[in-house]
Scaffold this motif. Structure first.
Motif, short mmCIF file in Angstrom:
data_model
loop_
_atom_site.label_atom_id
_atom_site.label_comp_id
_atom_site.label_asym_id
_atom_site.label_seq_id
_atom_site.Cartn_x
_atom_site.Cartn_y
_atom_site.Cartn_z
N THR A 1 -15.52 8.84 -1.06
CA THR A 1 -14.87 8.30 0.29
C THR A 1 -16.10 8.45 1.41
O THR A 1 -16.02 7.71 2.39
CB THR A 1 -13.54 9.18 0.82
N ARG B 1 -18.56 3.97 -1.83
CA ARG B 1 -18.27 2.75 -1.24
C ARG B 1 -18.53 1.85 -2.13
O ARG B 1 -17.88 0.65 -2.31
CB ARG B 1 -18.85 2.54 0.15
N GLY C 1 -15.17 -2.92 -7.85
CA GLY C 1 -13.85 -3.04 -7.94
C GLY C 1 -13.28 -4.32 -7.33
O GLY C 1 -12.34 -4.86 -7.85
N GLY C 2 -13.78 -4.17 -6.36
CA GLY C 2 -13.13 -5.39 -5.39
C GLY C 2 -13.46 -6.98 -5.67
O GLY C 2 -13.19 -7.77 -5.94
N ARG D 1 0.23 -7.13 -2.23
CA ARG D 1 -1.07 -7.17 -1.69
C ARG D 1 -1.81 -8.58 -1.70
O ARG D 1 -2.31 -8.98 -0.53
CB ARG D 1 -2.10 -6.24 -2.32
N ARG E 1 0.18 -11.14 0.68
CA ARG E 1 -0.30 -10.90 1.93
C ARG E 1 -1.60 -11.39 2.27
O ARG E 1 -2.02 -12.14 3.36
CB ARG E 1 -0.20 -9.42 2.41
N GLY E 2 -2.46 -11.30 1.25
CA GLY E 2 -3.85 -11.86 1.56
C GLY E 2 -3.82 -13.43 1.52
O GLY E 2 -4.75 -14.04 2.19
N TYR F 1 -15.94 1.16 -4.89
CA TYR F 1 -14.97 0.41 -4.51
C TYR F 1 -15.24 -1.04 -4.60
O TYR F 1 -14.44 -1.90 -4.87
CB TYR F 1 -14.23 1.13 -3.33
N ALA F 2 -16.41 -1.35 -3.95
CA ALA F 2 -16.96 -2.66 -3.71
C ALA F 2 -16.87 -3.46 -5.15
O ALA F 2 -16.55 -4.50 -5.39
CB ALA F 2 -18.08 -2.91 -2.98
N GLU G 1 0.98 -1.17 -0.08
CA GLU G 1 0.14 -0.09 0.04
C GLU G 1 0.96 1.14 -0.09
O GLU G 1 1.35 1.79 1.19
CB GLU G 1 -1.06 -0.03 1.14
N GLY H 1 -10.51 -1.31 -7.86
CA GLY H 1 -10.93 -1.27 -6.45
C GLY H 1 -9.81 -0.74 -5.58
O GLY H 1 -9.99 -0.63 -4.43
N SER H 2 -8.89 0.16 -6.22
CA SER H 2 -7.93 0.81 -5.33
C SER H 2 -7.43 2.00 -6.10
O SER H 2 -6.93 1.92 -7.27
CB SER H 2 -6.61 -0.21 -5.35
N THR I 1 -1.66 -15.32 3.05
CA THR I 1 -1.22 -15.79 4.25
C THR I 1 -2.23 -16.26 5.36
O THR I 1 -3.25 -15.69 5.44
CB THR I 1 -0.34 -14.67 5.14
#
Ligand SMILES: Nc1ncnc2c1ncn2[C@@H]1O[C@H](COP(=O)(O)OP(=O)(O)OP(=O)(O)O)[C@@H](O)[C@H]1O
Ligand SMILES: [Mg+2]
Lengths: 270, 430
Positions: free
Chosen positions: B290, B296, B302-303, B424, B427-428, B299-300, B46, B371-372, B430
């Motif tokens: 934001t 919101r 995109g996620g 990213r 890390r997701g 972003y969702a 990030e 999403g980011s 782990t």
């Protein structure tokens, strides 16, 4: 804890919260479910087991109205109900946590828990209120492994993600019944432990919990009763304390079918 | 009672009060803690504004040493003017990139020519007596047309299932054709001049020294107010809050940059009017992304479009709204573009405008994978990409070299995006 208290999900003795009687569902010639009886009480964990294709997912989808049953009756909290879709189910207080949890990886825990039901004040997201409520819900479920509710979900472990999905399901004031579809399927030992503990706490707080799982070990650890499906029929409801894993395995693989519908087993199983 | 679960002895639940239990880390108060958290977030991919800060330092060092003109007040105000159309278009592209969902890239390759259509419409509407609309109505006309184009794109993409990449590639040709056709139809020379002074002023006028200072101070005070209020609201609910020294440092940093910029601009012609206009759009779109449920949901999408759908949100409507916003910002960019050049011509919207716009959004830190990203990244990226163009122009580099360098910079930005995305993702897992 506040959530369960205010939800009115009180333990109601022996009367089941949800009761399906003689429900059937066919896909073309396939009897995915045939005259199945199923019930779950508030405050108990009812396991739903059966081989692949036995009809577990179909039963759940029928209960929440994704594929409404062809016949049979459903009673919820003592009243006959017709559930035509997930919205109806949610209005009654039935929430499902699907196996693919459907979380948005790029949103944080709060964002996911409130997705589609954000708290808005004068058109503006009330982040503080949402974060506060999310924390309360997670604390009520004693989910202690999350470092922060502002972490993005991408960074969470499988068990933590499951916890977030469950918390999301129970956060809505009027939820009374939680259905979990194979919540531990992809988890390691420690994380399975966390999720099972969480499932136990849900029942303890008065929710009716339906747990689909292929793992009998997990089921014997956490379930109160076990409903066995075989080839679309219900072949037994057992009390966990009064049966052995052997009994359940036998029922799954060779349980007595009460009905032989107008076709042979091969067709039913296909 | 069947609810007893021996294996999980559960202590009595805590009272339904709002007190914290030990489940969550206590609110951060230490600066050290905060910086450590930020550092681990950076390591996890990030990056925030870091690549931009790094890029600007490199640009200042390289062009500053090679070219005396680069670090002058005159060039600084030029830069603010030059970046305006790119920044406006890139803001729209940020929205488009946000709704990409991992595999399916979401992009608008037609944005530069849609902007040009907007500029042409505005210019045609203001021609004295033909029809000679008032300046503001000309702008509205341009914005309505480009927003409608954005909606049209969105409907074809969502309802007919055409990938945005292909549709806007077609749009690239169609809208450049429309620009060519309109400009040559209404002018034999292929150039239509803007005669309305108000329209020319949009991208060519400067604020007086006093007003520049007033606005600069207002921005700093507003920023400080929002930061402190956020911190207080979170502390009041006992939630994690930025430590006070960090808030103070951020406010001081923003104050230094804004006031320095006003001072430099005032020592030349003043703060460009268009910079304030962009600032207003930045505020509005940052607020939308934001602070609102709609933002919101962008972003969702995109996620995870699937998670968004299951949350009861109409994903298609979000996509349509996003393309409409992009169309609107293309109109804004077109108005600025036409105003800056005081005319529109057959080649308006051509050249490397499209490349610069997409590069700006990505360089600013908006992910191509969806999403980011933040709206402000459009401004950061526009500043970087325009500074590079501006520096290369001052050095009098060959056009071919300029293309090559711009392309390499875009590639670098995309690489940074891919690598941080992998981090990213790793890390997701782990
Ligand atoms: N949408 C559908 N169309 C046609 N047949 C279906 C459909 N959904 C399920 N079936 C059939 O219904 C039967 C029961 O399937 P179901 O998914 O309920 O099993 P399950 O017990 O959940 O199995 P698993 O453990 O593999 O998840 C199967 O024979 C399946 O092929
Ligand atoms: Mg299944």
């Amino acid at each position: 804890m506040t959530t369960a208290d205010s939800s009115g999900a009180e333990r109601s003795g022996d009367a089941p919260l949800l009761r399906c009687e003689g429900v059937s569902k066919s896909f073309g010639a396939v009897h995915a479910l045939y005259k199945v009886d199923f019930e779950v009480r508030s405050g108990e964990v009812m396991a739903l087991v059966g081989d692949n294709g036995a009809g577990k997912s179909t039963l759940i989808k029928g209960i929440v109205g994704i594929y409404p049953f062809d016949e049979g009756t459903t009673t919820f909290a003592g009243k006959r109900v017709k559930i035509h879709g997930p919205k109806d189910a949610a209005a009654l207080g039935i929430e499902v946590v699907y196996q693919d949890l459907a979380l948005a990886d790029n949103l944080d825990v709060v964002g996911n828990m409130f997705l589609g039901r954000e708290i808005v004040k004068l058109g503006v997201l009330d982040e503080v209120a949402m974060e506060h409520r999310a924390q309360q819900t997670l604390e009520g479920l004693k989910v202690t492994t999350l470092r922060s509710v502002r972490q993005t979900v991408a960074g969470l472990s499988g068990g933590q993600r499951q916890a977030v999905a469950v918390a999301k399901a129970v956060m809505w004031g009027d939820s009374k019944m939680i259905i979990l579809d194979e919540p531990t399927a992809a988890l390691g030992v420690a994380q399975t432990r966390q999720v099972l503990d969480l499932v136990g706490r849900l029942a303890h707080q008065g929710y009716a919990v339906v747990l689909i799982s292929h793992n009998l070990h997990d089921i014997f650890e956490i379930a109160d009763r076990i409903t066995v499906l075989r080839l679309g029929q219900q072949v037994g409801v057992m009390n966990r304390r009064e049966c052995t894993q052997q009994d359940v395995v036998h029922a799954i693989t060779a349980g007595d079918m009460q009905f032989v519908p107008g076709m042979d087993e091969d067709t039913v199983a296909s | 009672m069947s609810g007893d679960v021996e294996s999980t002895p559960t202590p009595p639940a805590p009272p339904a009060a709002s007190r914290r239990t030990s489940g969550f880390a206590a609110p951060t108060t230490g600066v050290g803690d905060y910086l450590r958290q930020r550092w681990s977030a950076i390591k996890a991919g990030e990056l925030g504004a870091l690549p931009i800060i790094f890029g600007l330092i490199v640009i200042v060092l390289i062009f500053g040493t090679l070219e005396d003109q680069f670090l002058t007040a005159r060039n600084f105000t030029n830069l603010l003017l030059q970046m305006a159309p790119v920044a406006a278009l890139a803001m729209g592209i940020v929205f488009i990139l946000l709704i990409a969902d991992g595999e399916v890239v979401s992009i608008d390759l037609s944005v530069a020519f849609v902007a040009a259509v907007g500029g042409v419409v505005m210019t045609l509407l203001q021609r004295p007596g033909d029809p000679g609309w008032p300046w503001w109505l000309c702008i509205i006309g341009a914005l309505v047309i480009t927003t409608a184009i954005g909606l049209l794109h969105a409907l074809i993409i969502t309802k007919l299932g055409v990938p945005s990449f292909i549709l806007t590639l077609a749009g690239f040709l169609v809208w450049s054709g429309v620009v060519l056709w309109l400009t040559t139809r209404f002018s034999t020379a292929g150039t239509i001049r803007i005669q309305d002074d108000r329209l020319v002023d949009i991208a060519n006028n400067f604020l007086s020294e006093g007003i520049g200072w007033v606005i600069g101070v207002a921005v700093v005070v507003g920023y400080a107010f929002v930061q402190v209020r956020t911190m207080q609201a979170r502390q009041a609910r006992n939630l994690d809050a930025k430590p006070l020294p960090i808030v103070v440092a951020q406010v001081v940093g923003v104050a230094a940059i804004v006031l320095w910029a006003v001072w430099v601009a005032n020592s030349d012609r003043g703060v460009p009017q268009i910079t304030i206009t962009l600032g207003v759009f930045l505020l509005v779109w940052t607020f939308v992304t934001t602070r609102t449920a709609f933002g919101r949901h962008i972003y969702a999408v995109g996620g995870s479009p699937e998670a968004t759908r299951r949350a009861g949100i109409n994903v298609d409507n979000i996509r349509i709204a996003v393309f409409a916003i992009n169309g609107f910002m293309a109109g804004v960019g077109g108005v600025i573009l036409a105003s800056r050049l005081r005319s529109v011509a057959t080649n308006t919207g051509g050249g490397n405008l499209l490349l610069n716009v997409i590069a700006a959004a990505v360089i600013g830190g908006t992910s191509l994978f969806g999403g980011s990203g933040r709206v402000v990244s459009a401004l950061y990226g526009a500043l970087v990409i325009t500074a590079i163009q501006n520096g290369m122009d001052l050095l009098g580099l060959n056009s071919g070299i300029k293309f090559i360098i711009t392309g390499v910079v875009l590639l670098l930005a995309v690489l940074v995006d891919s690598i941080s995305k992998r981090r990213r993702a790793a890390r997701g897992l782990t």
